[in-house]
Scaffold this motif. Sequence first.
Motif, PDB file in Angstrom:
ATOM      1  N   GLU A  72       0.832  -1.201   0.000  1.00  0.00           N
ATOM      2  CA  GLU A  72       0.000   0.000   0.000  1.00  0.00           C
ATOM      3  C   GLU A  72       0.866   1.250   0.000  1.00  0.00           C
ATOM      4  OE1 GLU A  72      -2.475  -0.387   3.397  1.00  0.00           O
ATOM      5  OE2 GLU A  72      -3.594  -2.119   2.618  1.00  0.00           O
ATOM      6  N   GLU A  73       1.960   1.197   0.750  1.00  0.00           N
ATOM      7  CA  GLU A  73       2.872   2.331   0.813  1.00  0.00           C
ATOM      8  C   GLU A  73       3.527   2.580  -0.537  1.00  0.00           C
ATOM      9  OE1 GLU A  73       6.719   2.355   3.239  1.00  0.00           O
ATOM     10  OE2 GLU A  73       5.258   3.147   4.650  1.00  0.00           O
ATOM     11  N   TRP A  74       4.015   1.503  -1.172  1.00  0.00           N
ATOM     12  CA  TRP A  74       4.641   1.635  -2.489  1.00  0.00           C
ATOM     13  C   TRP A  74       3.633   2.147  -3.527  1.00  0.00           C
ATOM     14  CZ3 TRP A  74       7.127  -3.852  -2.048  1.00  0.00           C
ATOM     15  CH2 TRP A  74       8.289  -3.768  -1.252  1.00  0.00           C
ATOM     16  N   LYS A  75       2.411   1.639  -3.469  1.00  0.00           N
ATOM     17  CA  LYS A  75       1.397   2.068  -4.420  1.00  0.00           C
ATOM     18  C   LYS A  75       1.083   3.540  -4.256  1.00  0.00           C
ATOM     19  CE  LYS A  75      -3.197   0.870  -6.150  1.00  0.00           C
ATOM     20  NZ  LYS A  75      -4.382  -0.016  -5.980  1.00  0.00           N
ATOM     21  N   ALA A  76       1.005   4.014  -3.001  1.00  0.00           N
ATOM     22  CA  ALA A  76       0.733   5.430  -2.746  1.00  0.00           C
ATOM     23  C   ALA A  76       1.863   6.304  -3.279  1.00  0.00           C
ATOM     24  CB  ALA A  76       0.546   5.661  -1.250  1.00  0.00           C
ATOM     25  N   LEU A  77       3.093   5.853  -3.106  1.00  0.00           N
ATOM     26  CA  LEU A  77       4.227   6.598  -3.638  1.00  0.00           C
ATOM     27  C   LEU A  77       4.184   6.679  -5.161  1.00  0.00           C
ATOM     28  CD1 LEU A  77       7.218   5.319  -1.460  1.00  0.00           C
ATOM     29  CD2 LEU A  77       6.518   7.700  -1.712  1.00  0.00           C
ATOM     30  N   LEU A  78       3.874   5.555  -5.782  1.00  0.00           N
ATOM     31  CA  LEU A  78       3.824   5.517  -7.244  1.00  0.00           C
ATOM     32  C   LEU A  78       2.725   6.435  -7.766  1.00  0.00           C
ATOM     33  CD1 LEU A  78       4.800   4.363  -9.927  1.00  0.00           C
ATOM     34  CD2 LEU A  78       3.266   2.409  -9.574  1.00  0.00           C
ATOM     35  N   GLU A  79       1.559   6.413  -7.130  1.00  0.00           N
ATOM     36  CA  GLU A  79       0.459   7.272  -7.570  1.00  0.00           C
ATOM     37  C   GLU A  79       0.826   8.735  -7.409  1.00  0.00           C
ATOM     38  OE1 GLU A  79      -2.823   5.905  -5.277  1.00  0.00           O
ATOM     39  OE2 GLU A  79      -3.222   4.163  -6.577  1.00  0.00           O
ATOM     40  N   TRP A  80       1.527   9.068  -6.335  1.00  0.00           N
ATOM     41  CA  TRP A  80       1.954  10.455  -6.131  1.00  0.00           C
ATOM     42  C   TRP A  80       2.917  10.892  -7.233  1.00  0.00           C
ATOM     43  CZ3 TRP A  80       6.793  12.565  -5.364  1.00  0.00           C
ATOM     44  CH2 TRP A  80       6.822  13.910  -5.014  1.00  0.00           C
ATOM     45  N   LEU A  81       3.865  10.023  -7.565  1.00  0.00           N
ATOM     46  CA  LEU A  81       4.825  10.354  -8.616  1.00  0.00           C
ATOM     47  C   LEU A  81       4.132  10.541  -9.962  1.00  0.00           C
ATOM     48  CD1 LEU A  81       7.810   7.973  -7.731  1.00  0.00           C
ATOM     49  CD2 LEU A  81       7.875  10.476  -7.749  1.00  0.00           C
ATOM     50  N   ARG A  82       3.168   9.690 -10.255  1.00  0.00           N
ATOM     51  CA  ARG A  82       2.458   9.798 -11.531  1.00  0.00           C
ATOM     52  C   ARG A  82       1.654  11.101 -11.612  1.00  0.00           C
ATOM     53  NH1 ARG A  82       0.235   3.544 -11.764  1.00  0.00           N
ATOM     54  NH2 ARG A  82       2.073   2.608 -12.762  1.00  0.00           N
ATOM     55  N   ASP A  83       1.033  11.475 -10.486  1.00  0.00           N
ATOM     56  CA  ASP A  83       0.245  12.711 -10.480  1.00  0.00           C
ATOM     57  C   ASP A  83       1.144  13.936 -10.594  1.00  0.00           C
ATOM     58  OD1 ASP A  83      -2.073  11.266 -10.236  1.00  0.00           O
ATOM     59  OD2 ASP A  83      -2.201  11.491  -8.051  1.00  0.00           O
ATOM     60  N   ALA A  84       2.304  13.882  -9.902  1.00  0.00           N
ATOM     61  CA  ALA A  84       3.182  15.051  -9.870  1.00  0.00           C
ATOM     62  C   ALA A  84       4.008  15.193 -11.141  1.00  0.00           C
ATOM     63  CB  ALA A  84       4.097  14.976  -8.649  1.00  0.00           C
ATOM     64  N   PHE A  85       4.339  14.059 -11.774  1.00  0.00           N
ATOM     65  CA  PHE A  85       5.215  14.094 -12.953  1.00  0.00           C
ATOM     66  C   PHE A  85       4.650  13.190 -14.056  1.00  0.00           C
ATOM     67  CE2 PHE A  85       7.662  14.816  -9.123  1.00  0.00           C
ATOM     68  CZ  PHE A  85       8.300  16.017  -9.414  1.00  0.00           C
ATOM     69  N   PRO A  86       3.508  13.581 -14.614  1.00  0.00           N
ATOM     70  CA  PRO A  86       2.853  12.711 -15.611  1.00  0.00           C
ATOM     71  C   PRO A  86       3.674  12.501 -16.865  1.00  0.00           C
ATOM     72  CG  PRO A  86       1.828  14.887 -15.532  1.00  0.00           C
ATOM     73  CD  PRO A  86       2.754  14.808 -14.351  1.00  0.00           C
ATOM     74  N   GLY A  87       4.544  13.426 -17.191  1.00  0.00           N
ATOM     75  CA  GLY A  87       5.346  13.260 -18.395  1.00  0.00           C
ATOM     76  C   GLY A  87       6.636  12.513 -18.164  1.00  0.00           C
ATOM     77  N   VAL A  88       6.934  12.232 -16.900  1.00  0.00           N
ATOM     78  CA  VAL A  88       8.211  11.589 -16.561  1.00  0.00           C
ATOM     79  C   VAL A  88       7.996  10.157 -16.102  1.00  0.00           C
ATOM     80  CG1 VAL A  88      10.245  11.697 -15.062  1.00  0.00           C
ATOM     81  CG2 VAL A  88       9.213  13.813 -15.943  1.00  0.00           C
ATOM     82  N   VAL A  89       6.960   9.983 -15.270  1.00  0.00           N
ATOM     83  CA  VAL A  89       6.676   8.659 -14.723  1.00  0.00           C
ATOM     84  C   VAL A  89       5.533   8.039 -15.504  1.00  0.00           C
ATOM     85  CG1 VAL A  89       6.020   7.348 -12.685  1.00  0.00           C
ATOM     86  CG2 VAL A  89       7.439   9.406 -12.460  1.00  0.00           C
ATOM     87  N   GLY A  90       5.800   6.937 -16.199  1.00  0.00           N
ATOM     88  CA  GLY A  90       4.785   6.284 -17.002  1.00  0.00           C
ATOM     89  C   GLY A  90       3.925   5.362 -16.177  1.00  0.00           C
ATOM     90  N   GLU A  91       2.929   4.790 -16.835  1.00  0.00           N
ATOM     91  CA  GLU A  91       2.044   3.848 -16.151  1.00  0.00           C
ATOM     92  C   GLU A  91       2.204   2.478 -16.777  1.00  0.00           C
ATOM     93  OE1 GLU A  91      -1.847   4.783 -15.123  1.00  0.00           O
ATOM     94  OE2 GLU A  91      -1.596   6.941 -15.232  1.00  0.00           O
ATOM     95  N   GLY A  92       2.468   1.515 -15.936  1.00  0.00           N
ATOM     96  CA  GLY A  92       2.525   0.135 -16.394  1.00  0.00           C
ATOM     97  C   GLY A  92       3.708  -0.172 -17.285  1.00  0.00           C
ATOM     98  N   SER A  93       4.792   0.648 -17.228  1.00  0.00           N
ATOM     99  CA  SER A  93       5.960   0.357 -18.064  1.00  0.00           C
ATOM    100  C   SER A  93       6.672  -0.882 -17.561  1.00  0.00           C
ATOM    101  CB  SER A  93       6.921   1.556 -18.051  1.00  0.00           C
ATOM    102  OG  SER A  93       7.356   1.808 -16.738  1.00  0.00           O
TER     103      SER A  93
END
Length: 275
Positions: free
Chosen positions: A29-50
Motif C-alpha cells: 500500500e505504501e509503495w502504491k501510494a508513492l507511485l500514484e503520487w509520482l504519476r500525479d506530480a510528474f505525468p510526463g516523466v513517470v509512465g504507467e505500467g511500463s
Amino acid sequence: MLETERYGEAGDLLEFLLQCQGQEPRQYEEWKALLEWLRDAFPGVVGEGSEADFYEENEESLARLHIEAKLALDKDYGNKLLKAAMESPLSEHSLLALEQLSYLDMPEIDDALRSWLDRENVHPLIQFHILQTLRRRGAQGIVSFLRGQEPVEVEIETVPLKSGDFPPQVQRILERVGDQTQVHNPTLFYFAQEFWFQFVMGVYGTRDYASILTEEDSTMDIWAAALHQTISESLPDGKSDSDIRLVYGITDALRLRFEQVYRSMKQFVHSGQGR
C-alpha cells in the motif's frame, strides 16, 4: 530531492517492487501510494505500467532510489528513519532502518550515529551495523567506544560491509569446522556459518577479534573447536565436548584458552545473538 530525470527511475522501481511477492500488505500500500503520487506530480516523466527493468540493478541503487522517493513524499522521513533505528528494539525492522540511513544526505546523521555508538547497553551487533552505516555514508577516521566493558577503537574505512570482506583468517576457522561437519553433519555446518559471522560482527574490534585474526594454527583450532561445540550443544545429535576437543587437537595445554573462547561464544548466545 530527486533530480527530475530520476523520478522516472523511481517510478519504475516502485512498479518493480509492486510485482515482488512476500512483503506485508502495508508495504505494498505504501509503495502504491508513492507511485500514484509520482504519476500525479510528474505525468510526463513517470509512465504507467511500463516494463520494470531492475533485475540487473544492484541492490544499493534500488535502496537509494526507494529512500529518495520516500523523501520526495515526506520531507521529515529522514528524522523518522533515524528515530526508528535508534529507539526501536533490536529487530530486522530496526536494522533495516539503520541500513537505509546510509542513503540520506543529512550530515547530522553522522553525529547521531557516532553518539549512539557510545551509549550504554547498545548491543554489539547494533554497534557493528552502526559502523557499517558510517562507512557507507563515507565517514572517515577512528571511532572509540565501549563494547561491553572493553574500550575499542575502529577505523571506519576498514569496517567490512559483507562477510567476504572479513580477513581470510575468519573464513579459515569456519573452513576447519566445515572439514569436520560438511559431509556427516551438514545441518551443524549450516548453523555454524550463520552463527559465526554474527559472532565475528559482535566482537569486531575487541581482543577476541584480534585473537581470531591470529595466524597460529593452535589459535585457529581453538576457535574452530569452540564454534563446533557451541553449535553442537544446540542440536540433538551433537558430539560430546571431549570428542570435539580431540578432533581439533585441543590438548591440556590449550584447554584454558579453549574454555575462555568458548565462554565468549556462550555469552554472545545469551545476549540473544542480536535478535
